[in-house]
Design a protein around this motif. Sequence first.
Motif, PDB file in Angstrom:
ATOM      1  N   GLU A  49       0.746  -1.116  -0.006  1.00 45.73           N
ATOM      2  CA  GLU A  49       0.061   0.028  -0.076  1.00 45.73           C
ATOM      3  C   GLU A  49       0.897   1.331  -0.028  1.00 45.73           C
ATOM      4  N   HIS A  50       0.255   2.469  -0.675  1.00 44.42           N
ATOM      5  CA  HIS A  50       1.057   3.677  -0.536  1.00 44.42           C
ATOM      6  C   HIS A  50       1.197   4.276   0.886  1.00 44.42           C
ATOM      7  N   ASP A  51       2.702   4.668   1.259  1.00 46.54           N
ATOM      8  CA  ASP A  51       2.737   5.183   2.577  1.00 46.54           C
ATOM      9  C   ASP A  51       2.011   6.430   2.799  1.00 46.54           C
ATOM     10  N   ILE A  52       1.510   7.210   1.846  1.00 47.47           N
ATOM     11  CA  ILE A  52       0.992   8.500   2.001  1.00 47.47           C
ATOM     12  C   ILE A  52      -0.261   8.445   2.502  1.00 47.47           C
ATOM     13  N   TRP A  53      -1.055   7.024   2.894  1.00 48.84           N
ATOM     14  CA  TRP A  53      -2.312   6.749   3.150  1.00 48.84           C
ATOM     15  C   TRP A  53      -2.274   5.659   4.380  1.00 48.84           C
ATOM     16  N   LEU A  54      -1.111   4.938   4.708  1.00 53.98           N
ATOM     17  CA  LEU A  54      -0.832   4.095   5.649  1.00 53.98           C
ATOM     18  C   LEU A  54      -0.550   4.760   7.026  1.00 53.98           C
ATOM     19  N   ASP A  55      -1.482   4.263   7.966  1.00 53.63           N
ATOM     20  CA  ASP A  55      -1.229   4.688   9.400  1.00 53.63           C
ATOM     21  C   ASP A  55      -0.668   3.390  10.323  1.00 53.63           C
ATOM     22  N   ASP A  56      -0.156   3.568  11.477  1.00 46.77           N
ATOM     23  CA  ASP A  56       0.488   2.808  12.233  1.00 46.77           C
ATOM     24  C   ASP A  56      -0.608   1.265  12.541  1.00 46.77           C
ATOM     25  N   PHE A  57      -1.978   1.656  12.514  1.00 45.50           N
ATOM     26  CA  PHE A  57      -2.979   0.473  12.865  1.00 45.50           C
ATOM     27  C   PHE A  57      -2.872  -0.249  11.412  1.00 45.50           C
ATOM     28  N   GLU A  58      -3.020   0.345  10.407  1.00 36.26           N
ATOM     29  CA  GLU A  58      -3.110  -0.349   8.986  1.00 36.26           C
ATOM     30  C   GLU A  58      -1.752  -1.146   8.813  1.00 36.26           C
ATOM     31  N   TRP A  59      -0.561  -0.696   9.065  1.00 35.43           N
ATOM     32  CA  TRP A  59       0.601  -1.317   9.097  1.00 35.43           C
ATOM     33  C   TRP A  59       0.784  -2.548   9.763  1.00 35.43           C
ATOM     34  N   ASN A  60       0.457  -2.508  10.885  1.00 34.82           N
ATOM     35  CA  ASN A  60       0.179  -3.478  11.941  1.00 34.82           C
ATOM     36  C   ASN A  60      -0.698  -4.535  11.311  1.00 34.82           C
ATOM     37  N   LYS A  61      -1.697  -4.167  10.665  1.00 32.81           N
ATOM     38  CA  LYS A  61      -2.659  -5.258  10.072  1.00 32.81           C
ATOM     39  C   LYS A  61      -2.025  -6.134   8.976  1.00 32.81           C
ATOM     40  N   LEU A  62      -1.140  -5.146   8.172  1.00 35.90           N
ATOM     41  CA  LEU A  62      -0.429  -5.709   6.889  1.00 35.90           C
ATOM     42  C   LEU A  62       0.393  -6.752   7.574  1.00 35.90           C
ATOM     43  N   ILE A  63       1.494  -6.508   8.601  1.00 36.55           N
ATOM     44  CA  ILE A  63       2.267  -7.244   9.163  1.00 36.55           C
ATOM     45  C   ILE A  63       1.493  -8.572   9.608  1.00 36.55           C
ATOM     46  N   ALA A  64       0.557  -8.630  10.572  1.00 39.02           N
ATOM     47  CA  ALA A  64      -0.288  -9.645  10.961  1.00 39.02           C
ATOM     48  C   ALA A  64      -0.887 -10.676  10.028  1.00 39.02           C
ATOM     49  N   ASN A  65      -1.111  -9.917   8.871  1.00 39.74           N
ATOM     50  CA  ASN A  65      -1.335 -10.822   7.708  1.00 39.74           C
ATOM     51  C   ASN A  65      -0.445 -11.720   7.136  1.00 39.74           C
ATOM     52  N   VAL A  66       0.843 -11.137   7.196  1.00 37.74           N
ATOM     53  CA  VAL A  66       1.985 -11.810   6.483  1.00 37.74           C
ATOM     54  C   VAL A  66       2.313 -12.923   7.449  1.00 37.74           C
ATOM     55  N   ARG A  67       2.191 -12.898   8.645  1.00 40.12           N
ATOM     56  CA  ARG A  67       2.368 -14.123   9.706  1.00 40.12           C
ATOM     57  C   ARG A  67       0.833 -15.088   9.508  1.00 40.12           C
ATOM     58  N   GLU A  68      -0.240 -14.680   9.462  1.00 40.20           N
ATOM     59  CA  GLU A  68      -1.372 -15.487   9.387  1.00 40.20           C
ATOM     60  C   GLU A  68      -1.456 -16.370   7.866  1.00 40.20           C
ATOM     61  N   TYR A  69      -1.148 -15.503   6.886  1.00 38.64           N
ATOM     62  CA  TYR A  69      -1.456 -16.422   5.536  1.00 38.64           C
ATOM     63  C   TYR A  69      -0.341 -17.021   5.153  1.00 38.64           C
ATOM     64  N   SER A  70       1.113 -16.821   5.465  1.00 37.39           N
ATOM     65  CA  SER A  70       2.332 -17.340   4.878  1.00 37.39           C
ATOM     66  C   SER A  70       2.162 -19.174   5.428  1.00 37.39           C
ATOM     67  N   GLU A  71       2.717 -19.965   4.416  1.00 34.57           N
ATOM     68  CA  GLU A  71       2.708 -21.128   4.651  1.00 34.57           C
ATOM     69  C   GLU A  71       4.016 -21.710   3.848  1.00 34.57           C
ATOM     70  N   GLN A  72       5.287 -21.902   4.482  1.00 38.75           N
ATOM     71  CA  GLN A  72       6.197 -22.516   4.071  1.00 38.75           C
ATOM     72  C   GLN A  72       5.966 -23.810   2.988  1.00 38.75           C
ATOM     73  N   GLY A  73       6.490 -23.759   1.859  1.00 36.31           N
ATOM     74  CA  GLY A  73       6.218 -24.507   0.890  1.00 36.31           C
ATOM     75  C   GLY A  73       5.311 -24.686   0.043  1.00 36.31           C
ATOM     76  N   ARG A  74       4.247 -23.612   0.253  1.00 35.20           N
ATOM     77  CA  ARG A  74       3.184 -23.230  -0.587  1.00 35.20           C
ATOM     78  C   ARG A  74       3.109 -21.885  -0.824  1.00 35.20           C
ATOM     79  N   PHE A  75       2.988 -20.984   0.066  1.00 34.75           N
ATOM     80  CA  PHE A  75       2.683 -19.362  -0.036  1.00 34.75           C
ATOM     81  C   PHE A  75       3.370 -18.509   0.914  1.00 34.75           C
ATOM     82  N   ILE A  76       4.321 -17.531   0.300  1.00 36.65           N
ATOM     83  CA  ILE A  76       4.912 -16.798   1.054  1.00 36.65           C
ATOM     84  C   ILE A  76       4.622 -15.408   0.944  1.00 36.65           C
ATOM     85  N   ALA A  77       4.152 -14.711   2.078  1.00 33.96           N
ATOM     86  CA  ALA A  77       3.803 -13.360   2.139  1.00 33.96           C
ATOM     87  C   ALA A  77       4.991 -12.566   2.645  1.00 33.96           C
TER      88      ALA A  77
END
Length: 226
Positions: A49-77
């Motif tokens: 996402e564009h940094d001009i519109w990102l706040d800390d809450f939104e950034w933390n959500k993107l980081i949380a999604n990286v952890r939640e959806y990544s699956e070694q051997g199948r899908f890496i965020a």
Amino acid sequence: PMLVSADAHKVYWGETHGHSGFAEGIGTPDRFMQWAKDDARLDFVTHSEHDIWLDDFEWNKLIANVREYSEQGRFIAYPGYEYTAPNSQGGHHNVLFRDAKSRERVPIQLFPTLSKLYAGLRAKYSTDDVLIIPHAHQSGDYRQNDPEMETLVEIMSQHGTFEWFGRMYLKYGHQVGFVAASDNHLSQPGYTSTWAGFMSQRGGLAAVRAATNTRDGIFDAMKELR
């Protein structure tokens, strides 16, 4: 000619440049990841996402999604964002991190030129853990390049195909590889149809040759121009 070898690296397909409703697009960050993993069936993705519109809450959500959806051997965020400078200050650049460990943005609001982005990222992180990808739409400044972080250039997306942009990096002596992306704004990474009167073509994908579909395997492949 074709190489047949048990040691040959496989090609993995991904998306390094896509948006949701956190920027000027539509859809949720979770829909973005679900689409990437289950609909487009990508091997890897970055929600940038564009940094001009990102706040800390939104950034933390993107980081949380990286952890939640990544699956070694199948899908890496990979965590990342789009540094959104005007062309006169360096242009747009997608910034990707190797992992989600204490990653913070180095944003346009505090680092208003491309050279300051390079310096800010170097001050906070190892260059091995950062990948910067400029693109031709709102074009990056091909006169500048950080040889350890900015190793790839996006030369095709839904906005068009820009071979000239890649050639300019080579003309200035930069050692870079080339990728495509979608720049999709509908929470549909890995897929873009044309929009009448707006987008010129379907989006593309990034392809890497790596030994394994793992976080380090794919990130290292991108850094090493494979």
